[in-house]
Design a protein around this motif. Structure first.
Motif, mmCIF file in Angstrom:
data_model
loop_
_atom_site.group_PDB
_atom_site.id
_atom_site.type_symbol
_atom_site.label_atom_id
_atom_site.label_comp_id
_atom_site.label_asym_id
_atom_site.label_seq_id
_atom_site.Cartn_x
_atom_site.Cartn_y
_atom_site.Cartn_z
ATOM 1 N N GLU A 159 0.847 -1.183 0.000
ATOM 2 C CA GLU A 159 0.000 0.000 0.000
ATOM 3 C C GLU A 159 0.886 1.236 0.000
ATOM 4 O O GLU A 159 1.885 1.291 0.725
ATOM 5 N N VAL A 160 0.527 2.198 -0.856
ATOM 6 C CA VAL A 160 1.171 3.515 -0.790
ATOM 7 C C VAL A 160 0.083 4.500 -0.381
ATOM 8 O O VAL A 160 -0.965 4.594 -1.033
ATOM 9 N N PHE A 161 0.333 5.199 0.706
ATOM 10 C CA PHE A 161 -0.639 6.137 1.273
ATOM 11 C C PHE A 161 -0.032 7.540 1.228
ATOM 12 O O PHE A 161 1.164 7.723 1.482
ATOM 13 N N GLY A 162 -0.861 8.527 0.864
ATOM 14 C CA GLY A 162 -0.319 9.876 0.788
ATOM 15 C C GLY A 162 -1.358 10.947 1.050
ATOM 16 O O GLY A 162 -2.469 10.671 1.513
ATOM 17 N N SER A 163 -1.004 12.197 0.699
ATOM 18 C CA SER A 163 -1.840 13.348 1.048
ATOM 19 C C SER A 163 -3.181 13.343 0.321
ATOM 20 O O SER A 163 -4.140 13.948 0.784
ATOM 21 N N SER A 164 -3.297 12.636 -0.833
ATOM 22 C CA SER A 164 -4.563 12.647 -1.580
ATOM 23 C C SER A 164 -5.281 11.307 -1.564
ATOM 24 O O SER A 164 -6.381 11.199 -2.097
ATOM 25 N N GLY A 165 -4.658 10.272 -1.031
ATOM 26 C CA GLY A 165 -5.329 8.969 -1.036
ATOM 27 C C GLY A 165 -4.362 7.831 -0.876
ATOM 28 O O GLY A 165 -3.254 8.012 -0.352
ATOM 29 N N SER A 166 -4.787 6.676 -1.355
ATOM 30 C CA SER A 166 -3.978 5.480 -1.148
ATOM 31 C C SER A 166 -4.139 4.550 -2.350
ATOM 32 O O SER A 166 -5.187 4.537 -2.999
ATOM 33 N N ALA A 167 -3.098 3.802 -2.657
ATOM 34 C CA ALA A 167 -3.180 2.753 -3.687
ATOM 35 C C ALA A 167 -2.752 1.462 -3.021
ATOM 36 O O ALA A 167 -1.658 1.388 -2.453
ATOM 37 N N GLU A 168 -3.617 0.458 -3.091
ATOM 38 C CA GLU A 168 -3.396 -0.751 -2.302
ATOM 39 C C GLU A 168 -3.549 -1.978 -3.183
ATOM 40 O O GLU A 168 -4.478 -2.056 -3.982
ATOM 41 N N ALA A 169 -2.633 -2.926 -3.049
ATOM 42 C CA ALA A 169 -2.726 -4.181 -3.803
ATOM 43 C C ALA A 169 -2.745 -5.342 -2.822
ATOM 44 O O ALA A 169 -1.821 -5.504 -2.022
ATOM 45 N N GLY A 170 -3.799 -6.142 -2.901
ATOM 46 C CA GLY A 170 -3.920 -7.307 -2.020
ATOM 47 C C GLY A 170 -3.321 -8.544 -2.670
ATOM 48 O O GLY A 170 -2.675 -8.467 -3.726
ATOM 49 N N ASN A 171 -3.546 -9.665 -2.057
ATOM 50 C CA ASN A 171 -3.022 -10.922 -2.598
ATOM 51 C C ASN A 171 -3.769 -11.363 -3.849
ATOM 52 O O ASN A 171 -4.932 -11.000 -4.053
ATOM 53 N N GLU A 172 -3.085 -12.172 -4.658
ATOM 54 C CA GLU A 172 -3.740 -12.728 -5.836
ATOM 55 C C GLU A 172 -4.032 -14.201 -5.587
ATOM 56 O O GLU A 172 -3.195 -14.931 -5.067
ATOM 57 N N THR A 173 -5.241 -14.595 -5.964
ATOM 58 C CA THR A 173 -5.704 -15.958 -5.733
ATOM 59 C C THR A 173 -5.891 -16.642 -7.094
ATOM 60 O O THR A 173 -5.980 -15.959 -8.110
ATOM 61 N N PRO A 174 -5.979 -17.981 -7.137
ATOM 62 C CA PRO A 174 -6.082 -18.655 -8.432
ATOM 63 C C PRO A 174 -7.385 -18.326 -9.162
ATOM 64 O O PRO A 174 -7.498 -18.543 -10.372
ATOM 65 N N ASN A 175 -8.377 -17.840 -8.447
ATOM 66 C CA ASN A 175 -9.658 -17.472 -9.067
ATOM 67 C C ASN A 175 -10.285 -16.364 -8.215
ATOM 68 O O ASN A 175 -9.731 -16.004 -7.176
ATOM 69 N N ARG A 176 -11.429 -15.846 -8.676
ATOM 70 C CA ARG A 176 -12.039 -14.713 -7.972
ATOM 71 C C ARG A 176 -13.294 -15.131 -7.193
ATOM 72 O O ARG A 176 -14.132 -14.304 -6.838
ATOM 73 N N VAL A 177 -13.418 -16.439 -6.945
ATOM 74 C CA VAL A 177 -14.647 -16.944 -6.338
ATOM 75 C C VAL A 177 -14.642 -16.742 -4.817
ATOM 76 O O VAL A 177 -13.641 -17.017 -4.155
ATOM 77 N N ALA A 178 -15.747 -16.262 -4.290
ATOM 78 C CA ALA A 178 -15.950 -16.222 -2.841
ATOM 79 C C ALA A 178 -17.096 -17.179 -2.525
ATOM 80 O O ALA A 178 -18.179 -17.082 -3.112
ATOM 81 N N VAL A 179 -16.856 -18.135 -1.661
ATOM 82 C CA VAL A 179 -17.893 -19.109 -1.286
ATOM 83 C C VAL A 179 -18.500 -18.649 0.039
ATOM 84 O O VAL A 179 -17.801 -18.562 1.051
ATOM 85 N N SER A 180 -19.786 -18.364 0.018
ATOM 86 C CA SER A 180 -20.457 -17.854 1.220
ATOM 87 C C SER A 180 -21.342 -18.937 1.808
ATOM 88 O O SER A 180 -22.044 -19.645 1.085
ATOM 89 N N SER A 181 -21.314 -19.058 3.113
ATOM 90 C CA SER A 181 -22.197 -20.004 3.796
ATOM 91 C C SER A 181 -22.486 -19.436 5.173
ATOM 92 O O SER A 181 -21.952 -18.371 5.536
ATOM 93 N N ALA A 182 -23.281 -20.175 5.954
ATOM 94 C CA ALA A 182 -23.605 -19.692 7.301
ATOM 95 C C ALA A 182 -22.347 -19.594 8.158
ATOM 96 O O ALA A 182 -22.280 -18.807 9.111
ATOM 97 N N ALA A 183 -21.338 -20.391 7.776
ATOM 98 C CA ALA A 183 -20.099 -20.396 8.569
ATOM 99 C C ALA A 183 -19.203 -19.203 8.255
ATOM 100 O O ALA A 183 -18.283 -18.888 9.016
ATOM 101 N N GLY A 184 -19.444 -18.542 7.111
ATOM 102 C CA GLY A 184 -18.590 -17.411 6.754
ATOM 103 C C GLY A 184 -18.392 -17.319 5.256
ATOM 104 O O GLY A 184 -19.022 -18.051 4.487
ATOM 105 N N VAL A 185 -17.514 -16.421 4.847
ATOM 106 C CA VAL A 185 -17.227 -16.210 3.426
ATOM 107 C C VAL A 185 -15.767 -16.577 3.201
ATOM 108 O O VAL A 185 -14.883 -16.102 3.918
#
Ligand SMILES: NC(=O)c1ccc[n+]([C@@H]2O[C@H](COP(=O)([O-])OP(=O)(O)OC[C@H]3O[C@@H](n4cnc5c(N)ncnc54)[C@H](O)[C@@H]3O)[C@@H](O)[C@H]2O)c1
Length: 332
Positions: free
Chosen positions: A240-266
């Protein structure tokens, strides 16, 4: 020069990766791979010559450029020999662990008038390059804070640790280069702390497996880099680069973009496992950039000076940890 003919020195992990990538590039021919300690029984593919002698590659007039993918202590002598033979050089990081030796190598490269690019591949990662682009475009404003999380999925063997130069020159060196790349600012001071929390054998080998480095940049911006040799959920690479006008942030990369949601969590899948997977695109892009600078007679995007600077910062961090105090970084 339409086709660039290449020789590869070193047929280990990174030498094979680069060679396999070269085979998919137009207008690039891999002629020879040299490695004194590999029998080449199952690699490389047909059509590439092999040799036990790096000199065989360096004395081949058809070869325009070499990739130095051998262990770190061989980088400086091979770079100098390749430059003297008139070859352009792509050298894996670090050029050497001794700044004086690096300076002599850079002088030899200058005298020979060949190109030298150092293997800081993460600069060519599309995600991190986008963060840099946001900084250059002014989206972040004046840079105040950089945060880098860099954790390996698994600690390396102790035999590797012993000859690695220590965590700051082996692992954090990429992050030091990333701080300089993302901000365009020079590092002036570091304060590093380390601990052995994963493998006592790493401590016995004189290294640490967990580290936090705070960095002061020219002009006063601050950075914090945290490293671990073992993240049980995979390769953790965030900036993450944070500064006077905002921030640019890069998270981790995963093999796909799927989020599996259930009662136990996401849940999403774990991050891509390690550097070969996470940075594959960057390994291709860094070599394409190297060949472009040869063809167009331009300066490489990662220079010998960048290679020297990362080692000077790494040395200062190692000293800071040893002496428990902030250390000024020697400038090139
Ligand atoms: N940019 C990155 O992300 C990245 C990743 C891994 C390694 N590296 C760097 O690449 C270098 C090699 O690392 P690796 O993991 O591939 O190591 P490795 O041990 O897997 O491979 C090194 C190879 O070089 C050979 N070799 C030894 N002396 C040689 C010589 N004089 N000439 C030619 N070959 C020789 C060895 O036999 C071995 O096959 C190291 O300096 C490392 O820091 C960079």
């Amino acid at each position: 020069m339409s086709t660039i003919t290449v020789g590869v020195l070193g047929a280990g992990r990174i030498g094979r990766l680069h060679t396999d990538n070269l085979l998919r590039m137009p207008d690039v021919r891999v002629k020879t791979v040299a490695d004194p300690y590999v029998d080449f029984a199952d690699w490389p593919p047909d059509g590439i010559a092999t040799s036990a002698e790096p000199e065989f590659v360096l004395s081949d007039d058809e070869i325009d450029a070499v990739l130095i993918c051998s262990p770190t202590p061989t980088h400086a002598p091979l770079t100098e020999a390749a430059a003297a033979a008139g070859k352009h050089v792509f050298c894996e990081k670090p050029i050497d662990l001794d700044p004086g030796r690096i300076r002599r190598t850079l002088d030899a490269v200058d005298r020979a008038g060949v190109k030298l690019q150092v293997g800081f591949n993460r600069r060519f990662d599309p995600t991190f390059a986008r963060v840099r682009q946001a900084v250059v475009a002014g989206d972040v404003g004046e840079v105040h804070i950089v945060k880098i999380t860099s954790r390996d999925p698994q600690a390396p063997p102790v035999s590797y640790v012993r000859s690695s130069g220590g965590i700051f020159l082996d692992m954090t060196i990429h992050d030091f280069d990333m701080v300089r790349f993302l901000t365009g600012l020079e590092v002036v001071e570091v304060f590093a702390m380390g601990a052995v929390l994963i493998d006592p054998a790493i401590g016995d080998a004189g290294d640490v497996d967990t580290a936090i480095t705070t960095v002061t940049m020219a002009g006063g911006a601050l950075a914090v880099i945290e490293n671990s040799r073992q993240a049980v959920y995979g390769y953790d690479q965030r900036v993450e680069v944070f500064g006077s006008s905002g921030s640019a942030e890069a998270g981790n990369e995963t093999p796909n973009r799927v989020a599996v949601s259930s009662a136990a969590g996401v849940r999403t899948d774990n991050p891509l496992y390690f550097f070969l997977e996470r940075y594959q695109a960057s390994f291709v892009a860094e070599l394409e950039a190297f060949f472009t600078c040869i063809r167009d007679d331009r300066e490489p995007l990662v220079s010998g000076r960048d290679g020297l600077m990362s080692v000077l910062v790494g040395k200062a961090a190692a000293r800071s940890m040893a002496e428990s105090r902030p250390v000024r970084v020697e400038q090139p």
